[in-house]
Scaffold this motif. Structure first.
Motif, mmCIF file in Angstrom:
data_model
loop_
_atom_site.group_PDB
_atom_site.id
_atom_site.type_symbol
_atom_site.label_atom_id
_atom_site.label_comp_id
_atom_site.label_asym_id
_atom_site.label_seq_id
_atom_site.Cartn_x
_atom_site.Cartn_y
_atom_site.Cartn_z
ATOM 1 N N VAL A 1 0.902 -1.212 0.036
ATOM 2 C CA VAL A 1 0.065 -0.019 0.046
ATOM 3 C C VAL A 1 0.901 1.254 0.129
ATOM 4 O O VAL A 1 2.242 1.062 0.331
ATOM 5 C CB VAL A 1 -0.772 0.029 1.284
ATOM 6 N N TYR A 2 0.137 2.132 -0.152
ATOM 7 C CA TYR A 2 0.869 3.688 -0.442
ATOM 8 C C TYR A 2 0.302 4.640 0.339
ATOM 9 O O TYR A 2 -0.773 4.903 0.405
ATOM 10 C CB TYR A 2 0.804 4.191 -2.033
ATOM 11 N N LYS A 3 1.133 5.368 0.950
ATOM 12 C CA LYS A 3 0.742 6.441 2.226
ATOM 13 C C LYS A 3 1.684 7.476 2.123
ATOM 14 O O LYS A 3 2.854 7.223 2.460
ATOM 15 C CB LYS A 3 0.277 5.965 3.381
ATOM 16 N N ASN A 4 1.172 8.882 1.818
ATOM 17 C CA ASN A 4 2.192 9.972 2.128
ATOM 18 C C ASN A 4 3.416 9.844 1.482
ATOM 19 O O ASN A 4 4.560 10.172 1.711
ATOM 20 C CB ASN A 4 2.652 10.096 3.809
ATOM 21 N N GLY A 5 3.385 9.349 0.194
ATOM 22 C CA GLY A 5 4.403 9.366 -0.601
ATOM 23 C C GLY A 5 5.212 8.207 -0.549
ATOM 24 O O GLY A 5 6.328 8.124 -1.512
ATOM 25 N N THR B 1 10.405 3.632 -1.961
ATOM 26 C CA THR B 1 9.674 4.398 -3.123
ATOM 27 C C THR B 1 9.055 3.327 -4.021
ATOM 28 O O THR B 1 8.351 3.704 -4.754
ATOM 29 C CB THR B 1 10.929 5.104 -3.763
ATOM 30 N N SER B 2 9.190 1.999 -3.838
ATOM 31 C CA SER B 2 8.736 1.138 -4.780
ATOM 32 C C SER B 2 8.699 -0.076 -4.066
ATOM 33 O O SER B 2 9.793 -0.333 -3.361
ATOM 34 C CB SER B 2 8.986 1.030 -6.167
ATOM 35 N N ILE B 3 7.674 -1.083 -3.995
ATOM 36 C CA ILE B 3 7.876 -2.581 -3.725
ATOM 37 C C ILE B 3 7.146 -3.345 -4.614
ATOM 38 O O ILE B 3 6.096 -3.068 -5.067
ATOM 39 C CB ILE B 3 7.187 -2.651 -2.408
ATOM 40 N N SER B 4 7.775 -4.487 -5.082
ATOM 41 C CA SER B 4 6.865 -5.186 -5.803
ATOM 42 C C SER B 4 7.463 -6.886 -5.564
ATOM 43 O O SER B 4 8.704 -6.754 -5.346
ATOM 44 C CB SER B 4 6.962 -5.102 -7.248
ATOM 45 N N PRO B 5 6.472 -7.705 -6.015
ATOM 46 C CA PRO B 5 7.059 -9.229 -5.990
ATOM 47 C C PRO B 5 8.116 -9.392 -6.785
ATOM 48 O O PRO B 5 7.791 -8.800 -8.032
ATOM 49 C CB PRO B 5 5.750 -10.093 -5.941
ATOM 50 N N HIS B 6 9.045 -10.114 -6.447
ATOM 51 C CA HIS B 6 10.005 -10.635 -7.522
ATOM 52 C C HIS B 6 9.295 -11.740 -8.243
ATOM 53 O O HIS B 6 9.282 -12.873 -7.632
ATOM 54 C CB HIS B 6 11.282 -11.206 -6.948
ATOM 55 N N LEU B 7 9.151 -11.381 -9.501
ATOM 56 C CA LEU B 7 7.986 -12.324 -10.210
ATOM 57 C C LEU B 7 8.517 -13.915 -10.261
ATOM 58 O O LEU B 7 7.965 -14.693 -10.041
ATOM 59 C CB LEU B 7 7.693 -11.714 -11.373
ATOM 60 N N GLY B 8 9.920 -13.915 -10.590
ATOM 61 C CA GLY B 8 10.470 -15.188 -10.748
ATOM 62 C C GLY B 8 10.660 -15.825 -9.549
ATOM 63 O O GLY B 8 10.884 -17.226 -9.436
ATOM 64 N N LEU B 9 10.479 -15.120 -8.294
ATOM 65 C CA LEU B 9 10.506 -16.005 -6.839
ATOM 66 C C LEU B 9 9.585 -15.609 -6.139
ATOM 67 O O LEU B 9 9.366 -15.500 -4.717
ATOM 68 C CB LEU B 9 12.009 -15.225 -6.420
ATOM 69 N N TYR C 1 5.984 3.818 -0.071
ATOM 70 C CA TYR C 1 5.244 2.301 -0.113
ATOM 71 C C TYR C 1 5.442 1.775 1.378
ATOM 72 O O TYR C 1 6.583 1.649 1.870
ATOM 73 C CB TYR C 1 5.740 1.427 -1.137
ATOM 74 N N GLY C 2 4.703 1.006 1.901
ATOM 75 C CA GLY C 2 4.839 -0.084 2.755
ATOM 76 C C GLY C 2 3.806 -1.360 2.658
ATOM 77 O O GLY C 2 3.403 -1.544 1.540
#
Length: 290
Positions: free
Chosen positions: A144-148, A166-174, A150-151
């Motif tokens: 989720v994103y809040k006050n500029g 500043t960004s979070i994403s699943p590592h698609l291959g893992l 990600y957490g």
């Protein structure tokens, strides 16, 4: 036929006529009048309902009642949008228990039964597109994103990863290993395990990954090395111009001007020298061009 479109939902019908939608029972009795802009049945016995003011709600087809009124900006439709209606009454997967909902420009989560589980206080959640086939929660957590920044939160709304990124994403291959990529800005990032624990040094970028191995670049040069997310150790230095997914315990790697090799999970190169071409390992064998 007097209707433009019909969804047969086992015990009732979702119908479209003259551009508007409603619901009738198997005996033809009216359940919802034909006044809605859209009614989309989803797995688990629910339906997304959109009124003519573009407000979204959640209808329980089994209870035959609204469990979330049409006062949301949007509701992220769960997975298996076009589920087999005869199979949809099975218990939903845990990852589908909560779905993203937007209200007054803020994001939160509602249970599939319509109860607000996490208030709409976030500026963004990772899966904002209506009719997305992606999970809102993965491994019991949502980005989720809040006050500029990600957490991550758990299904009870507790913050399990601070809003420092500043960004979070699943590592698609893992993804099966529960690995996430989290960047703090200026091209610097780390890997997180399924418990949101940092498991890697700070790198500039992460590349392809599978079977517990990912490529990395730390910015000292434009080459790639290999990192083992299970042991938390760098297994090769940054010497490769290209790396590919790990297959049966071996990763294909390339050095321009020298050729290809296979590297195992300890970082050992399989060939004493490089070859013009090698394919992925399959059933213990790899096709090699000399």
């Amino acid at each position: 036929c007097e209707y433009d479109f019909i969804y047969d939902c086992v015990d009732l019908f979702c119908l479209k006529k003259d551009g508007l939608w409603g619901i009738v029972g198997k005996e033809g009795e009216e359940i919802l009048p034909m006044v809605y802009k859209m009614i989309q049945p989803v797995d688990g016995g629910g339906a997304i309902v959109i009124d003519t003011n573009d407000r979204w709600g959640w209808y329980d087809r089994r209870k035959r009642e609204f469990v979330a009124p049409c006062d949301y900006d949007t509701i992220v439709v769960p997975t298996l949008l076009y589920a087999n209606m005869m199979e949809e009454y099975k218990n939903p997967r845990p990852s589908d228990r909560l779905v993203g909902a937007k209200k007054n420009g803020k994001w939160g989560f509602v249970e599939r039964g319509g109860r607000v589980a996490i208030p709409c206080i976030y500026d963004y959640n990772q899966y904002t597109a209506p009719f997305s086939s992606a999970y809102n929660f993965n491994d019991g957590k949502a980005i989720v994103y809040k006050n500029g920044k990600y957490g991550m939160i758990d299904e009870d709304g507790n913050v399990v990863l601070p809003f420092d990124y500043t960004s979070i994403s699943p590592h698609l291959g893992l993804r099966e290993e529960g690995i996430y990529k989290a960047y703090t800005g200026r091209g610097k990032g780390v890997l997180l395990d399924r418990n949101c624990k940092v498991i890697s040094p700070v790198f500039d970028a992460f590349g392809r990954g599978s079977e517990g191995i990912t490529s990395y670049c730390d910015g000292t040069n434009d080459k790639w090395g290999l990192f083992n997310v299970v042991t938390g150790k760098v297994i090769t230095p940054q010497i490769y111009d290209d790396t590919f997914w790990c297959n049966e315990g071996f990763c294909r790697v390339k050095i321009e001007g020298k050729g290809w090799n296979l590297v195992d999970k300890s970082g050992r190169e399989l060939f004493s020298g490089y070859v013009p071409l090698v394919k992925d390992m399959s059933n213990g064998l790899a096709l090699v061009k000399h």
